[in-house]
Design a protein around this motif. Structure first.
Motif, PDB file in Angstrom:
ATOM      1  N   ALA A 137      24.888  15.306  -1.369  1.00  7.68           N
ATOM      2  CA  ALA A 137      24.007  15.572  -2.548  1.00  7.68           C
ATOM      3  C   ALA A 137      23.098  16.813  -2.444  1.00  7.68           C
ATOM      4  O   ALA A 137      23.037  17.525  -3.266  1.00  7.68           O
ATOM      5  CB  ALA A 137      23.084  14.342  -2.863  1.00  7.68           C
ATOM      6  N   ARG A 138      22.798  17.004  -1.252  1.00 14.64           N
ATOM      7  CA  ARG A 138      21.821  18.415  -1.166  1.00 14.64           C
ATOM      8  C   ARG A 138      22.860  19.337  -0.160  1.00 14.64           C
ATOM      9  O   ARG A 138      23.414  18.857   0.955  1.00 14.64           O
ATOM     10  CB  ARG A 138      20.676  18.032  -0.190  1.00 14.64           C
ATOM     11  N   PRO A 139      23.240  20.474  -0.589  1.00 10.62           N
ATOM     12  CA  PRO A 139      24.288  21.320   0.089  1.00 10.62           C
ATOM     13  C   PRO A 139      23.510  21.563   1.445  1.00 10.62           C
ATOM     14  O   PRO A 139      22.265  21.743   1.787  1.00 10.62           O
ATOM     15  CB  PRO A 139      24.050  22.920  -0.645  1.00 10.62           C
ATOM     16  N   VAL A 140      24.349  21.804   2.359  1.00  9.57           N
ATOM     17  CA  VAL A 140      24.043  22.238   3.876  1.00  9.57           C
ATOM     18  C   VAL A 140      23.882  23.636   4.340  1.00  9.57           C
ATOM     19  O   VAL A 140      25.059  24.220   3.782  1.00  9.57           O
ATOM     20  CB  VAL A 140      25.099  21.479   4.858  1.00  9.57           C
TER      21      VAL A 140
ATOM     22  N   VAL B 265      31.659  23.998  14.566  1.00  5.35           N
ATOM     23  CA  VAL B 265      30.872  23.277  13.424  1.00  5.35           C
ATOM     24  C   VAL B 265      30.069  24.429  12.603  1.00  5.35           C
ATOM     25  O   VAL B 265      29.515  25.278  13.160  1.00  5.35           O
ATOM     26  CB  VAL B 265      29.743  22.269  13.802  1.00  5.35           C
ATOM     27  N   THR B 266      30.411  24.542  11.358  1.00  6.24           N
ATOM     28  CA  THR B 266      29.732  25.496  10.599  1.00  6.24           C
ATOM     29  C   THR B 266      29.567  25.205   9.074  1.00  6.24           C
ATOM     30  O   THR B 266      29.585  23.748   8.761  1.00  6.24           O
ATOM     31  CB  THR B 266      30.778  26.909  10.435  1.00  6.24           C
ATOM     32  N   THR B 267      29.293  26.113   8.298  1.00  9.08           N
ATOM     33  CA  THR B 267      28.870  25.713   7.007  1.00  9.08           C
ATOM     34  C   THR B 267      30.014  26.755   6.062  1.00  9.08           C
ATOM     35  O   THR B 267      30.284  27.850   6.377  1.00  9.08           O
ATOM     36  CB  THR B 267      27.567  25.753   6.547  1.00  9.08           C
ATOM     37  N   LYS B 268      30.099  26.392   4.809  1.00  5.86           N
ATOM     38  CA  LYS B 268      30.971  27.299   3.827  1.00  5.86           C
ATOM     39  C   LYS B 268      30.598  26.688   2.408  1.00  5.86           C
ATOM     40  O   LYS B 268      30.901  25.568   2.099  1.00  5.86           O
ATOM     41  CB  LYS B 268      32.201  27.061   3.966  1.00  5.86           C
ATOM     42  N   GLU B 269      29.918  27.413   1.720  1.00  3.61           N
ATOM     43  CA  GLU B 269      29.469  27.294   0.357  1.00  3.61           C
ATOM     44  C   GLU B 269      28.707  25.787   0.022  1.00  3.61           C
ATOM     45  O   GLU B 269      29.369  24.993  -0.893  1.00  3.61           O
ATOM     46  CB  GLU B 269      30.783  27.437  -0.639  1.00  3.61           C
ATOM     47  N   GLY B 270      27.930  25.349   1.086  1.00  4.41           N
ATOM     48  CA  GLY B 270      27.263  24.202   0.721  1.00  4.41           C
ATOM     49  C   GLY B 270      27.877  23.148   1.645  1.00  4.41           C
ATOM     50  O   GLY B 270      27.398  21.954   1.624  1.00  4.41           O
ATOM     51  N   LEU B 271      29.041  23.312   1.949  1.00  2.83           N
ATOM     52  CA  LEU B 271      29.724  22.293   2.891  1.00  2.83           C
ATOM     53  C   LEU B 271      29.510  22.291   4.081  1.00  2.83           C
ATOM     54  O   LEU B 271      29.386  23.322   4.885  1.00  2.83           O
ATOM     55  CB  LEU B 271      31.444  21.980   2.480  1.00  2.83           C
ATOM     56  N   LEU B 272      29.583  21.342   4.933  1.00  2.00           N
ATOM     57  CA  LEU B 272      29.309  21.269   6.408  1.00  2.00           C
ATOM     58  C   LEU B 272      30.884  21.205   6.915  1.00  2.00           C
ATOM     59  O   LEU B 272      31.493  19.902   6.474  1.00  2.00           O
ATOM     60  CB  LEU B 272      28.630  20.071   6.984  1.00  2.00           C
ATOM     61  N   VAL B 273      31.077  21.891   7.819  1.00  4.86           N
ATOM     62  CA  VAL B 273      32.607  22.095   8.128  1.00  4.86           C
ATOM     63  C   VAL B 273      32.876  21.857   9.512  1.00  4.86           C
ATOM     64  O   VAL B 273      32.063  22.509  10.492  1.00  4.86           O
ATOM     65  CB  VAL B 273      33.344  23.479   7.708  1.00  4.86           C
ATOM     66  N   CYS B 274      33.928  21.191  10.022  1.00  5.52           N
ATOM     67  CA  CYS B 274      34.270  20.898  11.393  1.00  5.52           C
ATOM     68  C   CYS B 274      35.638  21.581  11.838  1.00  5.52           C
ATOM     69  O   CYS B 274      36.529  20.721  11.178  1.00  5.52           O
ATOM     70  CB  CYS B 274      34.159  19.621  11.834  1.00  5.52           C
ATOM     71  N   VAL B 275      36.132  22.367  12.311  1.00  7.47           N
ATOM     72  CA  VAL B 275      37.188  22.884  12.909  1.00  7.47           C
ATOM     73  C   VAL B 275      37.700  22.199  14.182  1.00  7.47           C
ATOM     74  O   VAL B 275      36.989  22.526  15.220  1.00  7.47           O
ATOM     75  CB  VAL B 275      37.482  24.122  12.690  1.00  7.47           C
ATOM     76  N   ALA B 276      38.695  21.415  14.379  1.00  7.01           N
ATOM     77  CA  ALA B 276      38.895  21.000  15.794  1.00  7.01           C
ATOM     78  C   ALA B 276      40.657  20.934  16.079  1.00  7.01           C
ATOM     79  O   ALA B 276      41.269  20.886  15.068  1.00  7.01           O
ATOM     80  CB  ALA B 276      38.410  19.589  15.749  1.00  7.01           C
ATOM     81  N   PRO B 277      41.032  21.111  17.325  1.00  6.78           N
ATOM     82  CA  PRO B 277      42.317  20.944  17.441  1.00  6.78           C
ATOM     83  C   PRO B 277      42.764  19.626  17.416  1.00  6.78           C
ATOM     84  O   PRO B 277      42.161  18.668  17.252  1.00  6.78           O
ATOM     85  CB  PRO B 277      42.455  21.274  19.187  1.00  6.78           C
ATOM     86  N   GLU B 278      44.327  19.633  16.803  1.00  5.13           N
ATOM     87  CA  GLU B 278      44.785  18.547  16.443  1.00  5.13           C
ATOM     88  C   GLU B 278      45.018  17.567  17.691  1.00  5.13           C
ATOM     89  O   GLU B 278      44.933  16.289  17.584  1.00  5.13           O
ATOM     90  CB  GLU B 278      46.366  18.835  16.025  1.00  5.13           C
ATOM     91  N   THR B 279      44.715  18.002  18.911  1.00  6.77           N
ATOM     92  CA  THR B 279      45.032  17.283  19.962  1.00  6.77           C
ATOM     93  C   THR B 279      43.879  16.430  20.136  1.00  6.77           C
ATOM     94  O   THR B 279      43.733  15.280  21.043  1.00  6.77           O
ATOM     95  CB  THR B 279      45.195  18.040  21.431  1.00  6.77           C
ATOM     96  N   MET B 280      42.580  16.712  19.746  1.00  2.10           N
ATOM     97  CA  MET B 280      41.534  16.008  19.767  1.00  2.10           C
ATOM     98  C   MET B 280      41.193  15.223  18.591  1.00  2.10           C
ATOM     99  O   MET B 280      40.369  15.411  17.618  1.00  2.10           O
ATOM    100  CB  MET B 280      40.320  17.148  19.974  1.00  2.10           C
ATOM    101  N   ALA B 281      42.032  14.151  18.533  1.00  2.00           N
ATOM    102  CA  ALA B 281      42.402  13.354  17.272  1.00  2.00           C
ATOM    103  C   ALA B 281      40.966  12.365  17.151  1.00  2.00           C
ATOM    104  O   ALA B 281      40.694  12.020  16.088  1.00  2.00           O
ATOM    105  CB  ALA B 281      43.151  12.212  17.537  1.00  2.00           C
ATOM    106  N   GLU B 282      39.909  12.380  18.226  1.00  2.91           N
ATOM    107  CA  GLU B 282      38.786  11.436  17.929  1.00  2.91           C
ATOM    108  C   GLU B 282      37.768  12.265  17.177  1.00  2.91           C
ATOM    109  O   GLU B 282      36.657  11.854  16.714  1.00  2.91           O
ATOM    110  CB  GLU B 282      38.348  11.116  19.570  1.00  2.91           C
ATOM    111  N   VAL B 283      37.816  13.564  17.269  1.00  2.00           N
ATOM    112  CA  VAL B 283      36.697  14.509  16.653  1.00  2.00           C
ATOM    113  C   VAL B 283      36.375  14.064  14.965  1.00  2.00           C
ATOM    114  O   VAL B 283      35.163  14.126  14.916  1.00  2.00           O
ATOM    115  CB  VAL B 283      36.920  15.935  16.949  1.00  2.00           C
ATOM    116  N   PRO B 284      37.130  14.144  14.379  1.00  2.00           N
ATOM    117  CA  PRO B 284      37.071  13.971  12.930  1.00  2.00           C
ATOM    118  C   PRO B 284      36.334  12.642  12.791  1.00  2.00           C
ATOM    119  O   PRO B 284      35.172  12.564  12.032  1.00  2.00           O
ATOM    120  CB  PRO B 284      38.232  13.931  12.128  1.00  2.00           C
ATOM    121  N   ASP B 285      36.599  11.569  13.108  1.00  2.11           N
ATOM    122  CA  ASP B 285      36.036  10.267  12.954  1.00  2.11           C
ATOM    123  C   ASP B 285      34.581  10.335  13.739  1.00  2.11           C
ATOM    124  O   ASP B 285      33.458   9.769  13.149  1.00  2.11           O
ATOM    125  CB  ASP B 285      36.602   9.092  13.681  1.00  2.11           C
TER     126      ASP B 285
END
Length: 395
Positions: A182-185, A210-230
């Motif tokens: 609700a509140r942009p990051v 971990v960064t931001t883009k246009e109010g979104l909080l963004v996480c980029v992670a390797p596919e091999t690190m499947a635990e990161v998104p959760d």
């Protein structure tokens, strides 16, 4: 605890009593480069005689030395230690001390010299800290430019090389998760810092951005690190707190620099679809929402379906809203009337009546599998297209 200084023999007085002291000071300061004393011994020599403090241009020179030390990777402690070592090593060789005739002269020279040393140390620290702040701002600028290029798909040919500076390996496949709240990051804000720090404590953060883009909080992670998104989603929940309004969209894994952009776009599309359809839960995977993307791919055909099937509902008493809500809940609950009634806090007879009204107005009944499918897709389309509000806004 103060460091015990070893005895160092000062050079004999001669043509230049201060000769060699800079090198001795560098050794006493554990190898800090002696050239960082540039002009300092001469300044002390002058002060010991005139009893005047360092002039503004001399203090500026110390600030520049502090900045230079930061750029060369010398610690602040090291460059100040160098100057203090030079001060005590030069003391007996300073002109004002050598020419002193009594204790009062020595005392006056000492006060002037050590005040100058104190002012020099302060100027060194100011220059050093300013250089550090500039370095941080410059690094933040580089990082922001890299993130914008990465998530906008610009300068793809240079991204892989630049990514190594930030620990990313773009040759492999990466997934992108994006949080909308609700509140942009904001970049560098409390939420972004807290999530990044907490995530780094719980997973191997090498290769994770971990960064931001246009109010979104963004996480980029390797596919091999499947635990990161959760884990990323868990830390977002912990930082934002219970009751906060937020969602995470998760893109699919794609290889190469352009793959990050594709995954990011899928993550934002997942967020859009989840919000339009009011999907339950916080984490929405693009792979689970492909059917909705298929529907949106031909929005004109979808709009035709909605118009043909659902337009007659606008003639119902109270408008199309209650009947659409009932259809949506009915399909979401596996076409079980009782479950639909419980979710909507209605009686079963009311739900049954509304479904009959839909059949009367549209000619489509939920009892016929083919017609029920048309109704279900049309209801999903109505949500995706914000119908009937979109019709009301049309000229």
């Amino acid at each position: 605890m103060a460091r015990t200084r070893r005895a160092i023999r000062t050079p004999e007085q001669g043509v230049d009593p201060l000769a060699g002291i800079a090198e001795l000071a560098g050794r006493d300061a554990h190898g800090v480069p002696a050239d960082l004393l540039e002009g300092y011994l001469e300044e002390l020599d002058e002060v010991s005689t005139t009893r005047r403090q360092l002039r503004p241009e001399q203090l500026r020179a110390r600030r520049e030395v502090g900045a230079r030390a930061a750029e060369r990777g010398v610690t602040l402690h090291g460059v100040i230690d160098l100057h203090l070592s030079a001060t005590w090593l030069a003391w007996r060789s300073l002109a004002g001390v050598r020419s002193a005739t009594d204790a009062d002269d020595v005392r006056a020279a000492g006060e002037a010299v050590f005040k100058a040393a104190d002012a020099a140390a302060t100027a060194l620290a100011e220059g050093y800290e300013e250089a550090q702040r500039w370095s941080v701002r410059q690094e933040e600028s580089f990082r922001r430019e890299f993130v914008d290029d990465l998530l906008d798909g610009r300068n793809l040919g240079q991204l892989a090389e630049r990514a190594e500076r930030f620990g990313l390996r773009l040759a492999g496949s990466n997934v992108v998760a994006a949080v909308r709240s609700a509140r942009p990051v904001v970049d560098g804000g409390e939420v972004a810092r807290a999530v990044e720090t907490a995530l780094a404590l719980r997973v191997d953060s090498r290769g994770v951005l971990v960064t931001t883009k246009e109010g979104l909080l963004v996480c980029v992670a390797p596919e091999t690190m499947a635990e990161v998104p959760d884990e990323f989603a868990r830390q977002v929940a912990a930082v934002l707190g219970p009751g906060a309004d937020w969602r995470v969209g998760l893109g699919r894994a794609h290889p190469g620099p352009g793959g990050v952009l594709r995954s990011f776009e899928q993550a934002t599309h997942a967020l859009d679809i989840a919000e339009r359809l009011h999907l339950p839960g916080h984490l929405h995977r693009a792979a689970d929402l492909l059917v909705y993307r298929v529907l949106l791919r031909d929005s004109a055909a979808l709009a035709d379906l909605v118009s043909v099937v659902l337009h007659p509902l606008r003639g119902a008493r109270g408008g199309a809203g209650p009947l659409l809500e009932t259809l949506s809940s009915y399909f979401a609950n596996g076409q079980v009337t009782a479950a639909c009634a419980r979710e909507l806090h209605l009686g079963v007879r009311t739900v049954t009546y509304r479904l009959q009204r839909v059949a009367e107005l549209t000619g489509y009944t939920v009892d016929d599998p083919t017609q029920a499918l048309s109704l279900q897709v049309a209801v999903l389309g109505a949500k995706l297209l914000d119908w009937p509000s979109s019709d009301d806004r049309a000229p």
